[in-house]
Design an enzyme around this catalytic site. Structure first.
Site, PDB file in Angstrom:
ATOM      1  N   LYS A 147       2.899  -1.446   5.973  1.00 48.94           N
ATOM      2  CA  LYS A 147       3.305  -2.770   5.484  1.00 48.94           C
ATOM      3  C   LYS A 147       4.287  -3.425   6.459  1.00 48.94           C
ATOM      4  CE  LYS A 147       0.781  -3.124   1.745  1.00 48.94           C
ATOM      5  NZ  LYS A 147      -0.275  -4.125   1.615  1.00 48.94           N
ATOM      6  N   THR A 205       0.178  -0.900 -11.801  1.00 47.72           N
ATOM      7  CA  THR A 205      -1.263  -0.870 -11.473  1.00 47.72           C
ATOM      8  C   THR A 205      -1.667   0.585 -11.223  1.00 47.72           C
ATOM      9  OG1 THR A 205      -0.948  -1.028  -9.087  1.00 47.72           O
ATOM     10  CG2 THR A 205      -1.096  -3.114 -10.284  1.00 47.72           C
ATOM     11  N   ASN A 257      -5.181  -9.178  -0.023  1.00 49.16           N
ATOM     12  CA  ASN A 257      -4.494  -8.354  -1.025  1.00 49.16           C
ATOM     13  C   ASN A 257      -4.920  -6.889  -0.973  1.00 49.16           C
ATOM     14  OD1 ASN A 257      -3.334  -7.695  -3.869  1.00 49.16           O
ATOM     15  ND2 ASN A 257      -5.539  -7.286  -4.042  1.00 49.16           N
ATOM     16  N   TYR A 301       2.237   4.475   4.227  1.00 54.45           N
ATOM     17  CA  TYR A 301       2.048   3.191   3.531  1.00 54.45           C
ATOM     18  C   TYR A 301       3.152   2.206   3.907  1.00 54.45           C
ATOM     19  CZ  TYR A 301       2.194  -0.279  -0.180  1.00 54.45           C
ATOM     20  OH  TYR A 301       2.246  -1.473  -0.864  1.00 54.45           O
TER      21      TYR A 301
HETATM   22  N1  LIG Z   1       1.443  -2.082  -7.229  1.00 54.97           N
HETATM   23  C1  LIG Z   1       2.599  -2.308  -6.615  1.00 54.97           C
HETATM   24  O1  LIG Z   1       3.690  -2.021  -7.146  1.00 54.97           O
HETATM   25  C2  LIG Z   1       2.609  -2.939  -5.251  1.00 54.97           C
HETATM   26  C3  LIG Z   1       3.868  -3.259  -4.695  1.00 54.97           C
HETATM   27  C4  LIG Z   1       3.897  -3.887  -3.442  1.00 54.97           C
HETATM   28  C5  LIG Z   1       2.717  -4.208  -2.809  1.00 54.97           C
HETATM   29  N2  LIG Z   1       1.511  -3.877  -3.367  1.00 54.97           N
HETATM   30  C6  LIG Z   1       0.300  -4.257  -2.645  1.00 54.97           C
HETATM   31  O2  LIG Z   1      -0.508  -5.053  -3.498  1.00 54.97           O
HETATM   32  C7  LIG Z   1      -1.879  -4.914  -3.122  1.00 54.97           C
HETATM   33  C8  LIG Z   1      -2.705  -4.592  -4.351  1.00 54.97           C
HETATM   34  O3  LIG Z   1      -2.193  -3.394  -4.907  1.00 54.97           O
HETATM   35  P1  LIG Z   1      -2.540  -2.945  -6.397  1.00 54.97           P
HETATM   36  O4  LIG Z   1      -1.291  -2.372  -6.943  1.00 54.97           O
HETATM   37  O5  LIG Z   1      -3.248  -3.996  -7.128  1.00 54.97           O
HETATM   38  O6  LIG Z   1      -3.545  -1.741  -6.083  1.00 54.97           O
HETATM   39  P2  LIG Z   1      -4.823  -1.203  -6.909  1.00 54.97           P
HETATM   40  O7  LIG Z   1      -4.607  -1.407  -8.363  1.00 54.97           O
HETATM   41  O8  LIG Z   1      -5.050   0.156  -6.375  1.00 54.97           O
HETATM   42  O9  LIG Z   1      -5.999  -2.194  -6.437  1.00 54.97           O
HETATM   43  C9  LIG Z   1      -6.373  -2.191  -5.099  1.00 54.97           C
HETATM   44  C10 LIG Z   1      -7.496  -3.176  -4.905  1.00 54.97           C
HETATM   45  O10 LIG Z   1      -7.808  -3.157  -3.499  1.00 54.97           O
HETATM   46  C11 LIG Z   1      -9.189  -2.864  -3.381  1.00 54.97           C
HETATM   47  N3  LIG Z   1      -9.487  -2.178  -2.129  1.00 54.97           N
HETATM   48  C12 LIG Z   1      -9.017  -0.998  -1.664  1.00 54.97           C
HETATM   49  N4  LIG Z   1      -9.568  -0.713  -0.472  1.00 54.97           N
HETATM   50  C13 LIG Z   1     -10.408  -1.749  -0.184  1.00 54.97           C
HETATM   51  C14 LIG Z   1     -11.266  -2.041   0.880  1.00 54.97           C
HETATM   52  N5  LIG Z   1     -11.439  -1.205   1.910  1.00 54.97           N
HETATM   53  N6  LIG Z   1     -11.963  -3.204   0.855  1.00 54.97           N
HETATM   54  C15 LIG Z   1     -11.827  -4.068  -0.178  1.00 54.97           C
HETATM   55  N7  LIG Z   1     -11.066  -3.825  -1.245  1.00 54.97           N
HETATM   56  C16 LIG Z   1     -10.354  -2.672  -1.238  1.00 54.97           C
HETATM   57  C17 LIG Z   1      -9.553  -2.023  -4.595  1.00 54.97           C
HETATM   58  O11 LIG Z   1     -10.958  -2.044  -4.771  1.00 54.97           O
HETATM   59  P3  LIG Z   1     -11.778  -0.853  -5.533  1.00 54.97           P
HETATM   60  O12 LIG Z   1     -11.704  -1.165  -6.996  1.00 54.97           O
HETATM   61  O13 LIG Z   1     -13.145  -0.946  -4.964  1.00 54.97           O
HETATM   62  O14 LIG Z   1     -11.083   0.434  -5.193  1.00 54.97           O
HETATM   63  C18 LIG Z   1      -8.767  -2.787  -5.649  1.00 54.97           C
HETATM   64  O15 LIG Z   1      -9.460  -3.941  -6.029  1.00 54.97           O
HETATM   65  C19 LIG Z   1      -1.907  -3.831  -2.046  1.00 54.97           C
HETATM   66  O16 LIG Z   1      -1.956  -4.418  -0.778  1.00 54.97           O
HETATM   67  C20 LIG Z   1      -0.582  -3.101  -2.237  1.00 54.97           C
HETATM   68  O17 LIG Z   1      -0.133  -2.512  -1.062  1.00 54.97           O
HETATM   69  C21 LIG Z   1       1.438  -3.250  -4.567  1.00 54.97           C
END
Ligand SMILES: NC(=O)c1ccc[n+]([C@@H]2O[C@H](COP(=O)([O-])OP(=O)(O)OC[C@H]3O[C@@H](n4cnc5c(N)ncnc54)[C@H](OP(=O)(O)O)[C@@H]3O)[C@@H](O)[C@H]2O)c1
Length: 247
Positions: free
Chosen positions: A170, A199, A91, A166
């Protein structure tokens, strides 16, 4: 069925946290490994999950997916402390806004690809051996995005990307998922589209609760064996089952 061991990377906040919360709520007899860059952040997340009443077994695994040595140490830790792994949810992911003058383009691509692609490739190649040794039904779920879909992007179904590095990462993640699925027939490989979730990633401007975004991953992780073929999946609205997203 014996309890599964399920690892979610980047699970201390955001969608990863919601995935862990939803999985542990739906399947409390399974054992969950909460991946976090620091043990402190991981433990805070577990404390928060306990205040929500979750009783499933949850342990922190310190894991920075941008670091090969951290991934190797995490695999060793999981192997010796917990003895196996059934489901890996990749994730953790980042997006780096590109400057208007493109001055940080190189950094943006390098860091985004290192985390979103190299990190996932290393996670899969490092943990697969343990998963195949110890699981009857190894599953890897890569958290992708609708932005990854060349079909949707090229047919006017999505507005232009704000962060091209980004979106491209993906699409590459989907390609990585397809390649592993071909090379490793003894495991399932899924790309999952959570939808636009509120988020920190998007300044909490998403339209979905992250718990709704987590549903597709929960379905792919817990569905009976063989229900879902390798593919790119989403679960929208009140749907009970996942549906395919075009590559
Ligand atoms: N939000 C959306 O609308 C959306 C839509 C489609 C896909 N996604 C995907 O969903 C996933 C999670 O996104 P999110 O929205 O939850 O993002 P987020 O709120 O920014 O959370 C990201 C998480 O990834 C961790 N992370 C970042 N770099 C890392 C690394 N090098 N090693 C380990 N952990 C790391 C962060 O840890 P720290 O707390 O240490 O920074 C945090 O726990 C991502 O892959 C994103 O591309 C998100």
């Amino acid at each position: 069925m014996s309890p599964r061991t399920i690892l979610v990377t980047g699970a201390n906040r955001g969608i990863g946290y919601s995935i862990l919360q939803a999985l542990a709520t739906r399947s409390p007899s399974d054992h969950f490994l909460l991946g976090a860059r620091t043990t402190k952040n991981g433990n805070s997340a577990i404390e928060e999950l306990r205040t929500l009443g979750l009783q499933a077994e949850i342990d922190v695994v310190e894991l920075d997916v941008a670091s090969e040595s951290s991934i190797k140490a995490a695999e060793e830790y999981v192997r010796t402390k917990f003895g196996g792994l059934d489901v890996l949810v990749n994730n953790a992911g980042i997006a780096i806004l590109e400057e208007a003058d493109h001055s940080n383009l190189s950094k943006s691509y390098a860091e985004t690809f290192n985390t979103n692609i190299t990190g996932v490739a290393l996670m899969m190649s490092t943990f697969l051996c343990l998963m195949k040794e110890t699981s009857q039904d190894p599953r890897i779920i890569n958290v992708s995005s609708a932005r990854a879909s060349l079909q949707l992007s090229s047919t006017g179904n999505l507005p232009p990307s704000r962060v091209i590095s980004y979106s491209v990462s993906k699409t590459a993640l989907n390609a990585l998922t397809v390649e592993y699925a071909k090379a490793e027939p003894d495991a399932r490989f899924y790309a999952a589209s959570p939808g636009h979730c509120k988020t920190a990633f998007n300044g909490f401007k998403g339209t979905k609760d992250p718990l709704d975004g987590a549903k597709v991953v929960v379905e792919l992780a817990l569905a009976e064996k063989g229900k879902y073929a390798n593919g790119f999946w989403q679960l929208e609205g009140d749907d009970k089952e996942a549906s395919l997203v075009p590559w």
